[in-house]
Design a protein around this motif. Structure first.
Motif, PDB file in Angstrom:
ATOM      1  N   ASN A  36       0.812  -1.232  -0.002  1.00  0.00           N
ATOM      2  CA  ASN A  36      -0.134  -0.088   0.118  1.00  0.00           C
ATOM      3  C   ASN A  36       0.975   1.261   0.155  1.00  0.00           C
ATOM      4  N   LYS A  37       2.136   1.177  -0.603  1.00  0.00           N
ATOM      5  CA  LYS A  37       2.882   2.316  -0.737  1.00  0.00           C
ATOM      6  C   LYS A  37       2.218   3.370  -1.618  1.00  0.00           C
ATOM      7  N   ALA A  38       2.217   4.709  -1.339  1.00  0.00           N
ATOM      8  CA  ALA A  38       1.581   5.573  -2.115  1.00  0.00           C
ATOM      9  C   ALA A  38       1.965   5.792  -3.412  1.00  0.00           C
ATOM     10  N   VAL A  39       1.367   5.663  -4.609  1.00  0.00           N
ATOM     11  CA  VAL A  39       1.785   5.866  -5.877  1.00  0.00           C
ATOM     12  C   VAL A  39       1.171   7.191  -6.410  1.00  0.00           C
ATOM     13  N   LYS A  40       1.831   7.654  -7.516  1.00  0.00           N
ATOM     14  CA  LYS A  40       1.544   8.927  -8.066  1.00  0.00           C
ATOM     15  C   LYS A  40       0.837   8.403  -9.403  1.00  0.00           C
ATOM     16  N   VAL A  41      -0.392   8.935  -9.510  1.00  0.00           N
ATOM     17  CA  VAL A  41      -1.257   8.511 -10.935  1.00  0.00           C
ATOM     18  C   VAL A  41      -1.575   9.733 -11.543  1.00  0.00           C
ATOM     19  N   ASP A  42      -2.042   9.699 -12.786  1.00  0.00           N
ATOM     20  CA  ASP A  42      -2.739  10.781 -13.655  1.00  0.00           C
ATOM     21  C   ASP A  42      -4.205  10.476 -13.563  1.00  0.00           C
ATOM     22  N   LEU A  43      -4.875  11.616 -13.047  1.00  0.00           N
ATOM     23  CA  LEU A  43      -6.403  11.342 -12.696  1.00  0.00           C
ATOM     24  C   LEU A  43      -7.021  12.417 -13.589  1.00  0.00           C
ATOM     25  N   THR A  44      -8.166  11.723 -14.350  1.00  0.00           N
ATOM     26  CA  THR A  44      -8.726  12.823 -15.133  1.00  0.00           C
ATOM     27  C   THR A  44     -10.424  12.179 -14.992  1.00  0.00           C
ATOM     28  N   VAL A  45     -11.100  13.400 -14.679  1.00  0.00           N
ATOM     29  CA  VAL A  45     -12.609  13.384 -14.618  1.00  0.00           C
ATOM     30  C   VAL A  45     -13.348  14.058 -15.780  1.00  0.00           C
ATOM     31  N   VAL A  86      -3.760  -1.921  -1.066  1.00  0.00           N
ATOM     32  CA  VAL A  86      -3.046  -1.288  -2.494  1.00  0.00           C
ATOM     33  C   VAL A  86      -3.832  -0.078  -2.847  1.00  0.00           C
ATOM     34  N   PRO A  87      -3.138   0.773  -3.427  1.00  0.00           N
ATOM     35  CA  PRO A  87      -3.764   2.034  -4.005  1.00  0.00           C
ATOM     36  C   PRO A  87      -5.056   1.825  -4.889  1.00  0.00           C
ATOM     37  N   THR A  88      -6.187   2.189  -4.845  1.00  0.00           N
ATOM     38  CA  THR A  88      -7.156   1.993  -5.766  1.00  0.00           C
ATOM     39  C   THR A  88      -7.854   3.435  -6.522  1.00  0.00           C
ATOM     40  N   PRO A  89      -8.611   3.108  -7.696  1.00  0.00           N
ATOM     41  CA  PRO A  89      -8.938   4.431  -8.361  1.00  0.00           C
ATOM     42  C   PRO A  89      -9.957   5.259  -7.457  1.00  0.00           C
ATOM     43  N   THR A  90     -10.977   4.647  -6.729  1.00  0.00           N
ATOM     44  CA  THR A  90     -12.014   5.366  -5.920  1.00  0.00           C
ATOM     45  C   THR A  90     -11.061   6.328  -4.724  1.00  0.00           C
ATOM     46  N   ALA A  91     -10.224   5.420  -4.316  1.00  0.00           N
ATOM     47  CA  ALA A  91      -9.329   6.215  -3.121  1.00  0.00           C
ATOM     48  C   ALA A  91      -8.609   7.306  -3.769  1.00  0.00           C
ATOM     49  N   ALA A  92      -8.157   7.152  -4.981  1.00  0.00           N
ATOM     50  CA  ALA A  92      -7.357   8.333  -5.756  1.00  0.00           C
ATOM     51  C   ALA A  92      -8.480   9.704  -5.936  1.00  0.00           C
ATOM     52  N   LEU A  93      -9.526   9.184  -6.393  1.00  0.00           N
ATOM     53  CA  LEU A  93     -10.382  10.226  -6.660  1.00  0.00           C
ATOM     54  C   LEU A  93     -10.952  11.035  -5.423  1.00  0.00           C
ATOM     55  N   ASP A  94     -10.672  10.283  -4.274  1.00  0.00           N
ATOM     56  CA  ASP A  94     -11.296  10.786  -3.009  1.00  0.00           C
ATOM     57  C   ASP A  94     -10.037  11.852  -2.532  1.00  0.00           C
ATOM     58  N   TYR A 130     -23.868   7.028 -15.950  1.00  0.00           N
ATOM     59  CA  TYR A 130     -23.271   6.560 -14.881  1.00  0.00           C
ATOM     60  C   TYR A 130     -21.744   7.053 -14.905  1.00  0.00           C
ATOM     61  N   TRP A 131     -21.063   6.874 -13.888  1.00  0.00           N
ATOM     62  CA  TRP A 131     -19.426   7.334 -13.798  1.00  0.00           C
ATOM     63  C   TRP A 131     -18.883   6.027 -14.140  1.00  0.00           C
ATOM     64  N   SER A 132     -18.060   5.949 -15.196  1.00  0.00           N
ATOM     65  CA  SER A 132     -17.250   4.728 -15.376  1.00  0.00           C
ATOM     66  C   SER A 132     -15.992   5.127 -15.001  1.00  0.00           C
ATOM     67  N   ILE A 133     -15.205   3.959 -14.631  1.00  0.00           N
ATOM     68  CA  ILE A 133     -13.834   3.874 -14.098  1.00  0.00           C
ATOM     69  C   ILE A 133     -13.057   3.265 -15.268  1.00  0.00           C
ATOM     70  N   SER A 134     -11.942   3.713 -15.710  1.00  0.00           N
ATOM     71  CA  SER A 134     -11.007   3.015 -16.588  1.00  0.00           C
ATOM     72  C   SER A 134      -9.720   3.527 -15.978  1.00  0.00           C
ATOM     73  N   VAL A 135      -8.669   2.318 -16.383  1.00  0.00           N
ATOM     74  CA  VAL A 135      -7.233   2.523 -15.993  1.00  0.00           C
ATOM     75  C   VAL A 135      -6.448   2.276 -17.235  1.00  0.00           C
ATOM     76  N   ALA A 156      -9.222   7.199 -15.248  1.00  0.00           N
ATOM     77  CA  ALA A 156     -10.325   8.394 -15.539  1.00  0.00           C
ATOM     78  C   ALA A 156     -11.644   7.750 -15.173  1.00  0.00           C
ATOM     79  N   PHE A 157     -12.247   8.956 -14.831  1.00  0.00           N
ATOM     80  CA  PHE A 157     -13.662   8.800 -14.293  1.00  0.00           C
ATOM     81  C   PHE A 157     -14.641   9.196 -15.360  1.00  0.00           C
ATOM     82  N   THR A 158     -15.345   8.778 -16.133  1.00  0.00           N
ATOM     83  CA  THR A 158     -15.816   9.563 -17.449  1.00  0.00           C
ATOM     84  C   THR A 158     -17.575   9.205 -17.209  1.00  0.00           C
ATOM     85  N   TRP A 159     -18.055  10.247 -17.358  1.00  0.00           N
ATOM     86  CA  TRP A 159     -19.682  10.442 -17.300  1.00  0.00           C
ATOM     87  C   TRP A 159     -19.991   9.733 -18.682  1.00  0.00           C
TER      88      TRP A 159
END
Length: 162
Positions: A36-45, A86-94, A130-135, A156-159
């Motif tokens: 669960n080491k912190a990672v840097k990701v690119d997030l797009t909404v 582990v790091p997760t997409p919803t945790a990244a959004l939060d 809905y909000w779809s999630i992709s990695v 990416a969280f995409t409407w």
């Protein structure tokens, strides 16, 4: 006298051998990597009218609290998806919402052990969207609290309307 010393030596050797052979094995514990080491990701909404957020976010799995869903773990162990946090997409959004000053909300579904993202920056999915999630350009096969992120992932969280 030599026979007595030889006999004692043989007996001591046999006794030591038996003691070593029957002693429980003690294995050295291998160091456990920090999954669960912190990672840097690119997030797009991406909302229906354009980009709502784009940026680099440092994240790791953690408890998440939403107004609708309450507080629940969002660390990849949800639904038994990963054996450790582990790091997760919803945790990244939060994390992005807290660090960049926007809101999101989601309903908690105990049957899925995960959140459904309902609203980001006051944009709701609703009845026909809905909000779809992709990695890395691929929709996640599991929920946003179950998918493991790696450093550099494109999240990416995409409407999405249907």
């Amino acid at each position: 006298m030599r026979q007595i010393l030889a006999r004692r030596s043989v007996i001591a050797t046999v006794a030591l051998g038996l003691a070593l052979a029957t002693a429980p094995a003690v294995a050295e514990a291998a160091p456990t990597p920090n999954t669960n080491k912190a990672v840097k990701v690119d997030l797009t909404v991406q909302g229906p009218s354009g980009l709502l957020f784009k940026g680099k976010i440092k994240t790791k799995g953690h408890d998440v609290t939403t107004a609708t869903g309450g507080t629940h773990k969002c660390d990849g162990t949800n639904g038994g998806a990963n054996p450790s946090k582990v790091p997760t997409p919803t945790a990244a959004l939060d994390d992005a919402a807290h660090k960049k000053g926007f809101t999101w909300d989601g309903t908690w579904y105990s049957s899925f052990d995960d959140f459904s993202v309902d609203t980001i920056k006051n944009v709701s999915g609703g009845g026909s969207a809905y909000w779809s999630i992709s990695v890395n350009g691929t929709p996640t096969p599991v929920g946003g609290c179950q998918f493991k992120l790696d450093a550099g992932d494109q999240v990416a969280f995409t409407w999405t309307s249907f």
